[in-house]
Design a protein around this motif. Structure first.
Motif, PDB file in Angstrom:
ATOM      1  N   LEU A  61      42.474  45.462  22.066  1.00 37.16           N
ATOM      2  CA  LEU A  61      42.275  46.831  22.536  1.00 37.16           C
ATOM      3  C   LEU A  61      42.801  47.761  21.444  1.00 37.16           C
ATOM      4  CD1 LEU A  61      43.466  45.040  25.222  1.00 37.16           C
ATOM      5  CD2 LEU A  61      42.574  47.090  26.317  1.00 37.16           C
ATOM      6  N   ARG A  62      41.970  48.711  21.051  1.00 39.60           N
ATOM      7  CA  ARG A  62      42.332  49.595  19.946  1.00 39.60           C
ATOM      8  C   ARG A  62      42.225  51.055  20.394  1.00 39.60           C
ATOM      9  NH1 ARG A  62      42.723  48.752  14.453  1.00 39.60           N
ATOM     10  NH2 ARG A  62      41.814  46.672  14.673  1.00 39.60           N
ATOM     11  N   LEU A  76      33.166  49.804  23.928  1.00 44.71           N
ATOM     12  CA  LEU A  76      33.170  50.525  25.210  1.00 44.71           C
ATOM     13  C   LEU A  76      34.598  50.905  25.592  1.00 44.71           C
ATOM     14  CD1 LEU A  76      30.567  48.352  27.150  1.00 44.71           C
ATOM     15  CD2 LEU A  76      30.294  50.748  26.481  1.00 44.71           C
ATOM     16  N   PRO A  77      34.769  51.934  26.401  1.00 40.84           N
ATOM     17  CA  PRO A  77      36.126  52.364  26.779  1.00 40.84           C
ATOM     18  C   PRO A  77      36.812  51.359  27.700  1.00 40.84           C
ATOM     19  CG  PRO A  77      34.494  53.647  27.948  1.00 40.84           C
ATOM     20  CD  PRO A  77      33.737  52.845  26.947  1.00 40.84           C
ATOM     21  N   ALA A  78      38.093  51.170  27.461  1.00 35.50           N
ATOM     22  CA  ALA A  78      38.902  50.307  28.312  1.00 35.50           C
ATOM     23  C   ALA A  78      39.513  51.132  29.435  1.00 35.50           C
ATOM     24  CB  ALA A  78      39.998  49.635  27.487  1.00 35.50           C
ATOM     25  N   LYS A  82      45.126  51.677  33.587  1.00 33.11           N
ATOM     26  CA  LYS A  82      45.716  50.353  33.785  1.00 33.11           C
ATOM     27  C   LYS A  82      46.589  49.972  32.596  1.00 33.11           C
ATOM     28  CE  LYS A  82      44.320  45.482  34.104  1.00 33.11           C
ATOM     29  NZ  LYS A  82      43.158  44.554  34.216  1.00 33.11           N
ATOM     30  N   LEU A  83      46.075  50.174  31.386  1.00 36.40           N
ATOM     31  CA  LEU A  83      46.824  49.794  30.198  1.00 36.40           C
ATOM     32  C   LEU A  83      48.076  50.636  30.029  1.00 36.40           C
ATOM     33  CD1 LEU A  83      47.127  48.103  27.696  1.00 36.40           C
ATOM     34  CD2 LEU A  83      45.559  49.640  26.500  1.00 36.40           C
ATOM     35  N   ASP A  84      47.968  51.936  30.229  1.00 38.90           N
ATOM     36  CA  ASP A  84      49.147  52.803  30.087  1.00 38.90           C
ATOM     37  C   ASP A  84      50.240  52.421  31.081  1.00 38.90           C
ATOM     38  OD1 ASP A  84      47.967  54.205  28.046  1.00 38.90           O
ATOM     39  OD2 ASP A  84      47.253  55.845  29.310  1.00 38.90           O
ATOM     40  N   TRP A 171      38.892  44.298  31.030  1.00 37.84           N
ATOM     41  CA  TRP A 171      39.526  45.563  30.656  1.00 37.84           C
ATOM     42  C   TRP A 171      38.539  46.728  30.666  1.00 37.84           C
ATOM     43  CZ3 TRP A 171      44.571  46.396  30.337  1.00 37.84           C
ATOM     44  CH2 TRP A 171      45.419  45.304  30.167  1.00 37.84           C
ATOM     45  N   LEU A 172      37.271  46.456  30.926  1.00 38.87           N
ATOM     46  CA  LEU A 172      36.258  47.515  30.902  1.00 38.87           C
ATOM     47  C   LEU A 172      36.578  48.600  31.926  1.00 38.87           C
ATOM     48  CD1 LEU A 172      33.446  48.520  29.905  1.00 38.87           C
ATOM     49  CD2 LEU A 172      32.460  47.196  31.793  1.00 38.87           C
ATOM     50  N   ASP A 173      36.423  49.849  31.504  1.00 41.50           N
ATOM     51  CA  ASP A 173      36.579  50.985  32.419  1.00 41.50           C
ATOM     52  C   ASP A 173      35.362  51.019  33.338  1.00 41.50           C
ATOM     53  OD1 ASP A 173      36.983  53.339  33.746  1.00 41.50           O
ATOM     54  OD2 ASP A 173      36.844  54.630  31.987  1.00 41.50           O
ATOM     55  N   LYS A 174      35.537  50.590  34.577  1.00 35.68           N
ATOM     56  CA  LYS A 174      34.418  50.450  35.506  1.00 35.68           C
ATOM     57  C   LYS A 174      33.848  51.809  35.955  1.00 35.68           C
ATOM     58  CE  LYS A 174      34.973  46.016  35.328  1.00 35.68           C
ATOM     59  NZ  LYS A 174      35.516  45.227  36.437  1.00 35.68           N
ATOM     60  N   LYS A 175      34.551  52.904  35.666  1.00 41.52           N
ATOM     61  CA  LYS A 175      34.079  54.226  36.079  1.00 41.52           C
ATOM     62  C   LYS A 175      33.524  55.025  34.891  1.00 41.52           C
ATOM     63  CE  LYS A 175      36.114  56.439  39.375  1.00 41.52           C
ATOM     64  NZ  LYS A 175      37.049  57.233  40.199  1.00 41.52           N
ATOM     65  N   LEU A 176      33.126  54.324  33.827  1.00 40.35           N
ATOM     66  CA  LEU A 176      32.676  55.039  32.631  1.00 40.35           C
ATOM     67  C   LEU A 176      31.356  55.788  32.842  1.00 40.35           C
ATOM     68  CD1 LEU A 176      31.297  52.525  29.943  1.00 40.35           C
ATOM     69  CD2 LEU A 176      31.267  52.119  32.397  1.00 40.35           C
TER      70      LEU A 176
END
Length: 313
Positions: A61-62, A76-78, A82-84, A171-176
Protein backbone atom coordinates in the motif's frame (compact mmCIF):
# COMPACT_ATOMS: atom_id res chain seq x y z
CA UNK A 1 1.34 -16.64 77.21
CA UNK A 2 4.76 -16.96 75.65
CA UNK A 3 3.30 -19.17 72.93
CA UNK A 4 0.68 -16.49 72.16
CA UNK A 5 3.38 -13.80 71.97
CA UNK A 6 5.36 -16.05 69.61
CA UNK A 7 2.36 -16.49 67.29
CA UNK A 8 1.59 -12.78 67.33
CA UNK A 9 5.20 -11.90 66.56
CA UNK A 10 5.22 -14.35 63.65
CA UNK A 11 1.94 -12.98 62.30
CA UNK A 12 3.31 -9.43 62.49
CA UNK A 13 6.50 -10.47 60.72
CA UNK A 14 4.44 -12.10 57.96
CA UNK A 15 2.39 -8.92 57.51
CA UNK A 16 5.59 -6.88 57.24
CA UNK A 17 6.95 -9.25 54.57
CA UNK A 18 3.71 -9.08 52.57
CA UNK A 19 3.53 -5.30 52.85
CA UNK A 20 7.16 -4.97 51.72
CA UNK A 21 6.52 -7.29 48.80
CA UNK A 22 3.44 -5.38 47.69
CA UNK A 23 5.32 -2.09 47.99
CA UNK A 24 8.20 -3.27 45.83
CA UNK A 25 5.80 -4.83 43.31
CA UNK A 26 3.88 -1.59 42.96
CA UNK A 27 7.10 0.38 42.79
CA UNK A 28 8.44 -1.92 40.06
CA UNK A 29 5.21 -1.69 38.07
CA UNK A 30 5.30 2.11 38.22
CA UNK A 31 8.93 2.06 37.17
CA UNK A 32 8.17 -0.24 34.22
CA UNK A 33 5.19 1.93 33.27
CA UNK A 34 7.47 4.97 33.08
CA UNK A 35 10.02 3.05 31.02
CA UNK A 36 7.49 1.75 28.45
CA UNK A 37 8.31 3.01 24.99
CA UNK A 38 6.28 3.01 21.78
CA UNK A 39 6.93 0.02 19.53
CA UNK A 40 6.49 2.28 16.49
CA UNK A 41 9.04 5.07 16.83
CA UNK A 42 7.73 7.25 13.95
CA UNK A 43 4.48 9.17 13.59
CA UNK A 44 1.85 7.45 11.45
CA UNK A 45 1.52 10.58 9.32
CA UNK A 46 5.08 10.01 8.11
CA UNK A 47 4.37 6.51 6.82
CA UNK A 48 4.25 6.50 3.01
CA UNK A 49 4.43 2.79 2.24
CA UNK A 50 3.35 -0.41 3.94
CA UNK A 51 4.15 -3.98 2.98
CA UNK A 52 2.18 -6.90 4.44
CA UNK A 53 3.13 -10.54 3.96
CA UNK A 54 1.80 -13.83 5.30
CA UNK A 55 4.59 -15.93 3.82
CA UNK A 56 2.57 -16.98 0.77
CA UNK A 57 1.01 -13.71 -0.39
CA UNK A 58 1.96 -10.06 -0.01
CA UNK A 59 0.51 -6.65 -0.71
CA UNK A 60 1.93 -3.13 -0.91
CA UNK A 61 0.00 0.00 0.00
CA UNK A 62 1.52 3.30 -1.09
CA UNK A 63 0.48 6.81 -0.11
CA UNK A 64 0.14 9.43 -2.83
CA UNK A 65 -0.74 12.81 -1.38
CA UNK A 66 -3.54 12.06 1.08
CA UNK A 67 -4.67 8.91 -0.73
CA UNK A 68 -3.59 5.31 -0.12
CA UNK A 69 -3.31 3.35 -3.38
CA UNK A 70 -2.90 -0.32 -4.35
CA UNK A 71 -0.12 -0.47 -6.97
CA UNK A 72 -0.76 -4.18 -7.59
CA UNK A 73 -4.48 -3.57 -8.19
CA UNK A 74 -4.31 -1.01 -11.01
CA UNK A 75 -3.49 1.74 -8.48
CA UNK A 76 -7.03 1.72 -7.16
CA UNK A 77 -7.71 3.49 -3.84
CA UNK A 78 -7.36 1.49 -0.65
CA UNK A 79 -9.68 1.69 2.33
CA UNK A 80 -7.92 4.63 4.00
CA UNK A 81 -10.19 4.70 7.06
CA UNK A 82 -9.39 1.08 7.84
CA UNK A 83 -5.66 1.56 7.33
CA UNK A 84 -5.45 4.78 9.34
CA UNK A 85 -7.26 3.09 12.23
CA UNK A 86 -4.82 0.18 12.20
CA UNK A 87 -1.79 2.47 12.02
CA UNK A 88 -3.13 4.35 15.04
CA UNK A 89 -3.36 1.01 16.87
CA UNK A 90 0.27 0.33 16.04
CA UNK A 91 1.20 3.82 17.21
CA UNK A 92 -0.45 3.13 20.56
CA UNK A 93 1.42 -0.10 21.29
CA UNK A 94 4.02 0.10 24.07
CA UNK A 95 6.76 -2.13 25.37
CA UNK A 96 6.30 -3.78 28.75
CA UNK A 97 7.08 -7.12 30.37
CA UNK A 98 8.10 -9.41 27.47
CA UNK A 99 6.48 -12.81 27.21
CA UNK A 100 9.80 -14.33 26.17
CA UNK A 101 13.24 -13.37 24.86
CA UNK A 102 14.78 -16.66 23.66
CA UNK A 103 15.39 -17.84 20.09
CA UNK A 104 13.20 -20.90 20.64
CA UNK A 105 10.28 -18.71 21.70
CA UNK A 106 10.33 -16.96 18.31
CA UNK A 107 9.53 -20.26 16.63
CA UNK A 108 6.98 -21.25 19.27
CA UNK A 109 5.10 -17.94 19.06
CA UNK A 110 5.62 -17.72 15.26
CA UNK A 111 7.40 -14.38 15.24
CA UNK A 112 10.67 -15.56 13.66
CA UNK A 113 12.14 -14.24 10.41
CA UNK A 114 11.31 -17.49 8.63
CA UNK A 115 8.15 -18.38 10.53
CA UNK A 116 5.42 -15.81 11.15
CA UNK A 117 1.71 -15.27 10.71
CA UNK A 118 2.12 -11.75 9.30
CA UNK A 119 5.05 -9.43 8.68
CA UNK A 120 4.62 -5.66 8.48
CA UNK A 121 7.21 -3.36 6.97
CA UNK A 122 6.69 0.38 7.19
CA UNK A 123 8.51 3.05 5.18
CA UNK A 124 8.61 6.82 5.47
CA UNK A 125 10.00 7.62 2.04
CA UNK A 126 13.22 5.76 1.38
CA UNK A 127 13.69 2.14 0.43
CA UNK A 128 14.78 1.10 3.92
CA UNK A 129 12.02 0.11 6.33
CA UNK A 130 11.81 2.29 9.44
CA UNK A 131 9.88 -0.40 11.32
CA UNK A 132 9.31 -4.12 10.86
CA UNK A 133 7.00 -6.28 12.98
CA UNK A 134 6.29 -9.99 13.11
CA UNK A 135 2.75 -10.95 14.16
CA UNK A 136 2.37 -14.46 15.53
CA UNK A 137 0.09 -16.66 17.58
CA UNK A 138 -2.77 -15.42 19.73
CA UNK A 139 -2.56 -15.77 23.52
CA UNK A 140 -6.16 -14.63 23.97
CA UNK A 141 -9.12 -12.73 22.54
CA UNK A 142 -7.96 -9.88 20.27
CA UNK A 143 -4.35 -10.36 21.33
CA UNK A 144 -1.30 -11.55 19.43
CA UNK A 145 2.36 -12.14 20.05
CA UNK A 146 4.47 -9.47 18.39
CA UNK A 147 8.18 -8.95 17.92
CA UNK A 148 10.05 -6.04 16.36
CA UNK A 149 12.83 -6.87 13.93
CA UNK A 150 16.19 -6.69 15.66
CA UNK A 151 14.63 -7.16 19.12
CA UNK A 152 14.66 -10.43 21.08
CA UNK A 153 11.63 -9.49 23.20
CA UNK A 154 8.25 -11.00 22.34
CA UNK A 155 5.23 -9.05 23.59
CA UNK A 156 1.54 -9.87 23.93
CA UNK A 157 -0.33 -6.87 22.50
CA UNK A 158 -3.92 -5.93 21.70
CA UNK A 159 -4.00 -6.49 17.97
CA UNK A 160 -5.31 -9.06 15.50
CA UNK A 161 -3.43 -10.52 12.55
CA UNK A 162 -6.76 -10.94 10.70
CA UNK A 163 -6.95 -7.13 10.51
CA UNK A 164 -3.86 -7.14 8.28
CA UNK A 165 -4.79 -9.12 5.12
CA UNK A 166 -1.99 -9.86 2.65
CA UNK A 167 -4.15 -9.60 -0.51
CA UNK A 168 -4.76 -6.37 -2.39
CA UNK A 169 -8.44 -7.18 -3.01
CA UNK A 170 -9.08 -7.16 0.75
CA UNK A 171 -7.84 -3.56 0.97
CA UNK A 172 -9.92 -2.16 -1.91
CA UNK A 173 -12.07 0.84 -1.02
CA UNK A 174 -15.48 -0.71 -1.66
CA UNK A 175 -17.16 2.74 -1.78
CA UNK A 176 -14.95 4.18 -4.52
CA UNK A 177 -17.96 4.47 -6.89
CA UNK A 178 -20.38 5.92 -4.34
CA UNK A 179 -22.10 9.03 -5.67
CA UNK A 180 -22.30 10.94 -2.40
CA UNK A 181 -25.05 13.56 -2.08
CA UNK A 182 -27.37 13.19 -5.06
CA UNK A 183 -29.28 16.13 -6.55
CA UNK A 184 -30.75 14.60 -9.72
CA UNK A 185 -31.08 11.15 -11.29
CA UNK A 186 -31.60 10.47 -14.99
CA UNK A 187 -32.59 6.80 -15.39
CA UNK A 188 -33.73 4.55 -18.27
CA UNK A 189 -37.28 6.01 -18.40
CA UNK A 190 -37.43 8.63 -15.68
CA UNK A 191 -35.83 11.90 -14.58
CA UNK A 192 -35.84 12.95 -10.94
CA UNK A 193 -34.70 16.18 -9.32
CA UNK A 194 -34.47 17.25 -5.71
CA UNK A 195 -35.95 20.68 -5.02
CA UNK A 196 -36.29 22.29 -1.62
CA UNK A 197 -35.23 19.01 -0.04
CA UNK A 198 -37.97 16.97 -1.76
CA UNK A 199 -37.74 14.57 -4.70
CA UNK A 200 -40.05 15.01 -7.68
CA UNK A 201 -40.23 14.13 -11.34
CA UNK A 202 -38.17 16.61 -13.30
CA UNK A 203 -41.16 17.60 -15.47
CA UNK A 204 -43.65 17.24 -12.60
CA UNK A 205 -45.91 15.12 -14.81
CA UNK A 206 -47.07 12.74 -12.07
CA UNK A 207 -47.14 12.34 -8.31
CA UNK A 208 -43.89 10.74 -7.10
CA UNK A 209 -43.53 7.94 -4.61
CA UNK A 210 -41.04 9.81 -2.42
CA UNK A 211 -40.13 6.68 -0.46
CA UNK A 212 -38.99 4.87 -3.61
CA UNK A 213 -37.07 7.95 -4.77
CA UNK A 214 -35.27 8.23 -1.42
CA UNK A 215 -34.28 4.56 -1.56
CA UNK A 216 -32.88 5.00 -5.07
CA UNK A 217 -30.89 8.09 -4.09
CA UNK A 218 -29.60 6.33 -0.96
CA UNK A 219 -28.51 3.30 -3.00
CA UNK A 220 -26.46 5.58 -5.29
CA UNK A 221 -25.09 7.63 -2.40
CA UNK A 222 -23.77 4.54 -0.61
CA UNK A 223 -23.04 2.28 -3.58
CA UNK A 224 -20.55 -0.46 -2.67
CA UNK A 225 -18.69 -2.77 -5.04
CA UNK A 226 -17.42 -6.20 -4.03
CA UNK A 227 -14.31 -6.60 -6.19
CA UNK A 228 -12.60 -5.79 -9.48
CA UNK A 229 -14.18 -7.71 -12.37
CA UNK A 230 -11.98 -10.34 -14.00
CA UNK A 231 -13.53 -9.81 -17.45
CA UNK A 232 -16.02 -7.59 -19.28
CA UNK A 233 -19.26 -9.45 -20.06
CA UNK A 234 -21.23 -9.07 -23.26
CA UNK A 235 -24.40 -7.44 -22.02
CA UNK A 236 -26.56 -4.40 -22.74
CA UNK A 237 -25.88 -1.83 -20.02
CA UNK A 238 -28.47 0.03 -17.98
CA UNK A 239 -27.34 3.66 -17.93
CA UNK A 240 -27.97 6.04 -15.05
CA UNK A 241 -26.73 9.62 -14.92
CA UNK A 242 -26.39 11.23 -11.51
CA UNK A 243 -25.95 14.91 -10.72
CA UNK A 244 -24.13 15.84 -7.52
CA UNK A 245 -22.82 19.07 -6.06
CA UNK A 246 -19.45 18.43 -7.69
CA UNK A 247 -20.62 17.39 -11.16
CA UNK A 248 -22.22 14.62 -13.19
CA UNK A 249 -21.49 10.89 -12.87
CA UNK A 250 -22.33 8.37 -15.59
CA UNK A 251 -22.99 4.81 -14.46
CA UNK A 252 -23.36 1.61 -16.48
CA UNK A 253 -24.88 -1.48 -14.87
CA UNK A 254 -24.57 -4.89 -16.51
CA UNK A 255 -25.82 -8.39 -15.78
CA UNK A 256 -24.40 -11.66 -17.11
CA UNK A 257 -25.88 -14.88 -15.78
CA UNK A 258 -25.83 -14.50 -11.99
CA UNK A 259 -23.07 -11.88 -11.95
CA UNK A 260 -23.68 -8.15 -11.68
CA UNK A 261 -21.35 -5.34 -12.70
CA UNK A 262 -20.98 -1.58 -12.58
CA UNK A 263 -18.71 0.99 -14.21
CA UNK A 264 -18.50 4.75 -13.66
CA UNK A 265 -17.50 7.14 -16.40
CA UNK A 266 -14.53 8.62 -14.58
CA UNK A 267 -12.92 5.18 -14.12
CA UNK A 268 -12.11 2.61 -16.79
CA UNK A 269 -12.36 -0.43 -14.51
CA UNK A 270 -15.40 -2.65 -14.23
CA UNK A 271 -16.43 -3.90 -10.79
CA UNK A 272 -18.70 -6.59 -9.47
CA UNK A 273 -21.46 -5.76 -7.01
CA UNK A 274 -24.17 -7.65 -5.18
CA UNK A 275 -27.49 -8.50 -6.76
CA UNK A 276 -29.36 -6.44 -4.17
CA UNK A 277 -27.24 -3.34 -4.93
CA UNK A 278 -27.82 -3.92 -8.66
CA UNK A 279 -31.59 -4.29 -8.26
CA UNK A 280 -31.91 -1.19 -6.06
CA UNK A 281 -30.55 0.98 -8.89
CA UNK A 282 -30.59 -0.75 -12.28
CA UNK A 283 -33.92 -2.43 -11.58
CA UNK A 284 -35.85 0.79 -10.94
CA UNK A 285 -38.28 2.03 -13.59
CA UNK A 286 -40.83 4.82 -13.91
CA UNK A 287 -43.79 2.65 -12.91
CA UNK A 288 -42.21 1.96 -9.52
CA UNK A 289 -41.64 5.66 -8.91
CA UNK A 290 -45.14 6.83 -9.76
CA UNK A 291 -47.40 7.15 -6.74
CA UNK A 292 -50.48 5.05 -7.40
CA UNK A 293 -53.90 6.70 -7.12
CA UNK A 294 -54.84 4.47 -4.17
CA UNK A 295 -51.71 5.48 -2.33
CA UNK A 296 -52.40 9.15 -3.06
CA UNK A 297 -55.95 8.82 -1.75
CA UNK A 298 -54.79 7.11 1.42
CA UNK A 299 -52.11 9.75 1.92
CA UNK A 300 -54.64 12.57 1.47
CA UNK A 301 -57.08 10.90 3.83
CA UNK A 302 -54.41 10.69 6.45
CA UNK A 303 -53.73 14.43 6.39
CA UNK A 304 -54.88 16.60 9.26
CA UNK A 305 -58.39 18.12 8.76
CA UNK A 306 -58.71 21.77 7.85
CA UNK A 307 -60.26 24.37 10.19
CA UNK A 308 -63.53 24.32 8.21
CA UNK A 309 -63.89 20.52 8.33
CA UNK A 310 -63.04 20.51 12.03
CA UNK A 311 -65.74 23.11 12.68
CA UNK A 312 -68.34 21.09 10.76
CA UNK A 313 -67.54 17.97 12.78
Amino acid sequence: MKKLQFYLSGFLALQLVLATGLFWREHRQQEMQQQREPLLAVETGQIEKLEISDGDASVTLRKQGDTWLLPELEKLPANADKLDTLLEKLQGLRTGWPVATTDSSRERFEVAEDRFRKRLRLYTGGEKAVAEFYLGTSPGFRKIHLRSDGDDAVYAVELSSFEWPAKAADWLDKKLLAAGDVEAIDGPDYRLAKRDGKWQFDAGEAPLNSGEAEQLADALKNLRVSKLAAKVPEAEPVRVKVTTGSGELDYEFLQADEHFYVRRGDREQLFELSRSAFDRIAGVRNEQLVLEEKQETERTAGEEPTADSAAQS
